[in-house]
Write a protein that holds these residues in place. Structure first.
Motif, PDB file in Angstrom:
ATOM      1  N   GLU A 200       0.832  -1.201   0.000  1.00 35.60           N
ATOM      2  CA  GLU A 200       0.000   0.000   0.000  1.00 35.60           C
ATOM      3  C   GLU A 200       0.869   1.255   0.000  1.00 35.60           C
ATOM      4  N   GLY A 201       2.045   1.162  -0.590  1.00 31.03           N
ATOM      5  CA  GLY A 201       2.994   2.268  -0.528  1.00 31.03           C
ATOM      6  C   GLY A 201       2.468   3.554  -1.117  1.00 31.03           C
ATOM      7  N   SER A 202       1.835   3.506  -2.294  1.00 26.46           N
ATOM      8  CA  SER A 202       1.352   4.719  -2.944  1.00 26.46           C
ATOM      9  C   SER A 202       0.238   5.379  -2.139  1.00 26.46           C
ATOM     10  N   ASP A 203      -0.655   4.578  -1.550  1.00 28.93           N
ATOM     11  CA  ASP A 203      -1.731   5.141  -0.744  1.00 28.93           C
ATOM     12  C   ASP A 203      -1.190   5.861   0.486  1.00 28.93           C
ATOM     13  N   VAL A 204      -0.188   5.269   1.113  1.00 28.98           N
ATOM     14  CA  VAL A 204       0.388   5.879   2.307  1.00 28.98           C
ATOM     15  C   VAL A 204       1.043   7.208   1.961  1.00 28.98           C
ATOM     16  N   VAL A 205       1.740   7.269   0.836  1.00 25.55           N
ATOM     17  CA  VAL A 205       2.381   8.519   0.412  1.00 25.55           C
ATOM     18  C   VAL A 205       1.328   9.589   0.140  1.00 25.55           C
ATOM     19  N   ILE A 206       0.218   9.204  -0.484  1.00 24.75           N
ATOM     20  CA  ILE A 206      -0.867  10.159  -0.722  1.00 24.75           C
ATOM     21  C   ILE A 206      -1.365  10.727   0.603  1.00 24.75           C
ATOM     22  N   GLY A 207      -1.547   9.848   1.593  1.00 25.88           N
ATOM     23  CA  GLY A 207      -1.987  10.313   2.904  1.00 25.88           C
ATOM     24  C   GLY A 207      -0.998  11.267   3.544  1.00 25.88           C
ATOM     25  N   ASP A 208       0.298  10.948   3.450  1.00 26.48           N
ATOM     26  CA  ASP A 208       1.322  11.821   4.028  1.00 26.48           C
ATOM     27  C   ASP A 208       1.356  13.179   3.338  1.00 26.48           C
ATOM     28  N   VAL A 209       1.241  13.183   2.007  1.00 28.84           N
ATOM     29  CA  VAL A 209       1.246  14.451   1.261  1.00 28.84           C
ATOM     30  C   VAL A 209       0.029  15.298   1.638  1.00 28.84           C
ATOM     31  N   LEU A 210      -1.124  14.664   1.787  1.00 28.98           N
ATOM     32  CA  LEU A 210      -2.319  15.394   2.203  1.00 28.98           C
ATOM     33  C   LEU A 210      -2.128  16.038   3.575  1.00 28.98           C
ATOM     34  N   VAL A 211      -1.491  15.314   4.489  1.00 31.31           N
ATOM     35  CA  VAL A 211      -1.254  15.868   5.825  1.00 31.31           C
ATOM     36  C   VAL A 211      -0.318  17.075   5.749  1.00 31.31           C
ATOM     37  N   LEU A 212       0.757  16.961   4.966  1.00 28.91           N
ATOM     38  CA  LEU A 212       1.718  18.061   4.868  1.00 28.91           C
ATOM     39  C   LEU A 212       1.077  19.298   4.241  1.00 28.91           C
ATOM     40  N   LEU A 213       0.261  19.101   3.211  1.00 28.81           N
ATOM     41  CA  LEU A 213      -0.436  20.233   2.599  1.00 28.81           C
ATOM     42  C   LEU A 213      -1.455  20.839   3.567  1.00 28.81           C
ATOM     43  N   GLY A 214      -2.201  19.971   4.240  1.00 29.81           N
ATOM     44  CA  GLY A 214      -3.175  20.460   5.211  1.00 29.81           C
ATOM     45  C   GLY A 214      -2.526  21.216   6.351  1.00 29.81           C
ATOM     46  N   ALA A 215      -1.373  20.726   6.838  1.00 31.40           N
ATOM     47  CA  ALA A 215      -0.664  21.414   7.919  1.00 31.40           C
ATOM     48  C   ALA A 215      -0.185  22.790   7.476  1.00 31.40           C
ATOM     49  N   SER A 216       0.254  22.907   6.222  1.00 36.25           N
ATOM     50  CA  SER A 216       0.692  24.206   5.697  1.00 36.25           C
ATOM     51  C   SER A 216      -0.476  25.186   5.628  1.00 36.25           C
ATOM     52  N   LEU A 217      -1.640  24.703   5.190  1.00 37.11           N
ATOM     53  CA  LEU A 217      -2.817  25.571   5.141  1.00 37.11           C
ATOM     54  C   LEU A 217      -3.290  25.942   6.543  1.00 37.11           C
ATOM     55  N   TYR A 218      -3.167  25.004   7.492  1.00 37.46           N
ATOM     56  CA  TYR A 218      -3.495  25.330   8.881  1.00 37.46           C
ATOM     57  C   TYR A 218      -2.595  26.452   9.399  1.00 37.46           C
ATOM     58  N   ALA A 219      -1.320  26.435   9.001  1.00 39.61           N
ATOM     59  CA  ALA A 219      -0.388  27.483   9.437  1.00 39.61           C
ATOM     60  C   ALA A 219      -0.855  28.846   8.940  1.00 39.61           C
ATOM     61  N   ILE A 220      -1.304  28.906   7.681  1.00 38.46           N
ATOM     62  CA  ILE A 220      -1.836  30.159   7.133  1.00 38.46           C
ATOM     63  C   ILE A 220      -3.057  30.615   7.943  1.00 38.46           C
ATOM     64  N   SER A 221      -3.939  29.675   8.232  1.00 41.91           N
ATOM     65  CA  SER A 221      -5.136  30.003   9.008  1.00 41.91           C
ATOM     66  C   SER A 221      -4.783  30.468  10.409  1.00 41.91           C
ATOM     67  N   ASN A 222      -3.806  29.813  11.062  1.00 36.99           N
ATOM     68  CA  ASN A 222      -3.441  30.178  12.436  1.00 36.99           C
ATOM     69  C   ASN A 222      -2.787  31.550  12.521  1.00 36.99           C
ATOM     70  N   VAL A 223      -1.935  31.883  11.546  1.00 36.48           N
ATOM     71  CA  VAL A 223      -1.316  33.211  11.544  1.00 36.48           C
ATOM     72  C   VAL A 223      -2.378  34.287  11.339  1.00 36.48           C
ATOM     73  N   SER A 224      -3.304  34.043  10.426  1.00 41.09           N
ATOM     74  CA  SER A 224      -4.409  34.990  10.221  1.00 41.09           C
ATOM     75  C   SER A 224      -5.257  35.110  11.479  1.00 41.09           C
ATOM     76  N   GLU A 225      -5.483  33.982  12.124  1.00 35.97           N
ATOM     77  CA  GLU A 225      -6.270  33.993  13.363  1.00 35.97           C
ATOM     78  C   GLU A 225      -5.594  34.823  14.435  1.00 35.97           C
ATOM     79  N   GLU A 226      -4.274  34.670  14.592  1.00 30.73           N
ATOM     80  CA  GLU A 226      -3.556  35.454  15.599  1.00 30.73           C
ATOM     81  C   GLU A 226      -3.673  36.944  15.316  1.00 30.73           C
ATOM     82  N   TYR A 227      -3.526  37.329  14.059  1.00 29.13           N
ATOM     83  CA  TYR A 227      -3.615  38.748  13.708  1.00 29.13           C
ATOM     84  C   TYR A 227      -5.015  39.291  13.990  1.00 29.13           C
ATOM     85  N   ILE A 228      -6.047  38.555  13.592  1.00 29.44           N
ATOM     86  CA  ILE A 228      -7.427  39.033  13.763  1.00 29.44           C
ATOM     87  C   ILE A 228      -7.803  39.085  15.238  1.00 29.44           C
TER      88      ILE A 228
END
Length: 341
Positions: A200-228
């Motif tokens: 299931e190597g390809s599926d696991v990599v897809i999951g890891d990439v989704l987490v890394l992208l989601g974490a990056s978007l969360y960072a954008i949201s958290n910085v905006s949240e702190e400012y607001i």
């Protein structure tokens, strides 16, 4: 007489030397005691204790969303990340957007929309897609991998805080980020090897990439949240995220997940899992601005690293995961980032 001639100190001299020795020993012991007293005075305060308690509440909320998402995906084959987020945004809309609607003056809902509507569209989009990617990742990888890899958002958050909020860090902070990234790389490598063994190597990599992208978007949201939160208000942030999050997630839900929702075999257990997920997400969104206002987005994200530990325990005992030797060391590498900051 022989003893005196042989160089043995007279009784009076020994008695005179004893107070001096005690004084020097007391002087040597004073600095450690002073340091401990200073640490106790700085750390054992109500502000610090309140921050720690609130941070652990956030960690438990995150753990609750992770466990319920994993349980829905593994036990009931329910894969509806956007529907789960839509419920949370709808609750935010009902509570906080309604509060804004009853305000008057410059803080009213109409004035906020006139002045900053386009900014909140981008913020809502980043937040919705972050939630979607993180919850979607549970279909491809494990609970512990998701919870450990989402720490990737901390280096991204620090970089954004540096440029947007003008935050400044020391050398030890950058070394901690390097350790965190090393742990992330090791974790992804361990997932790839574990996936290859299970075909299931390809599926696991897809999951890891989704987490890394989601974490990056969360960072954008958290910085905006702190400012607001620090410059405007907590209710405005939650109300606008609830409004635009409901619209965006509702549209995406109608396009992407309407068939998945129709396939759900509803029973009281599935309904309970959806309810617990929604309440945990609502609690997380409601309390996080409170903690960010008294600390910072970076401090909050470091404080909630304990959610990884809680999720690991649930993964071991509830989902019967087996943690490989170097997967556990990858997690340790990621966790050590919390130490120096």
């Amino acid at each position: 007489m022989e003893a005196a001639a042989g160089g043995a100190p007279p009784p009076g001299a020994a008695a005179a030397a004893a107070p001096g020795a005690e004084t020097s020993a007391g002087a040597a012991a004073a600095p450690p005691r002073r340091v401990l007293a200073m640490l106790r005075a700085k750390l054992c305060t109500w502000h610090i204790l309140k921050t720690i308690i609130l941070g652990q509440m956030l960690s438990l909320f995150i753990c609750g969303t992770a466990v319920t998402s994993q349980y829905l995906a593994e036990q009931y084959q329910v894969n509806t990340p956007m529907f789960q987020s839509f419920i949370n945004y709808s609750l935010l809309l009902l509570v906080y957007t309604t509060m804004l609607a009853f305000r008057t003056g410059s803080d009213s809902l109409w004035q906020i929309l006139k002045q900053r509507w386009w900014k909140y569209i981008f913020l809502g989009l980043a937040d919705v897609e972050a939630n979607y990617m993180i919850v979607k990742a549970y279909q491809y990888t494990t609970l512990t991998s998701v919870q450990l890899l989402d720490c990737f958002g901390i280096p991204v958050l620090m970089a954004l805080s540096w440029f947007i909020l003008r935050a400044r860090y020391r050398l030890i902070h950058f070394l901690a980020v390097a350790v965190c990234l090393l742990g992330v790389g090791t974790m992804v490598g361990a997932d790839i090897l574990a996936g290859r063994q299970d075909s299931e190597g390809s599926d696991v990599v897809i999951g890891d990439v989704l987490v890394l992208l989601g974490a990056s978007l969360y960072a954008i949201s958290n910085v905006s949240e702190e400012y607001i939160v620090k410059n405007l208000s907590r209710v405005e942030f939650l109300g606008m995220v609830g409004l635009f999050g409901t619209i965006i997630s509702g549209l995406q839900l109608a396009i992407v997940e309407h068939r998945e929702i129709m396939r759900i075999q509803w029973n009281w257990k599935i309904a309970l899992l959806f309810t617990v997920f929604a309440l945990c997400m609502f609690g997380l969104y409601s309390f996080m601005p409170v903690v960010i206002k008294v600390t910072s987005a970076t401090s909050v994200n470091l404080g909630i690293l304990t959610a990884d530990l809680y999720s690991l325990f649930f993964g071991l005992f509830l989902f019967l995961y087996k943690v490989a030797f170097w997967r556990s060391h990858a997690g340790a590498l990621i966790q050590t980032q919390a130490l120096p900051i």
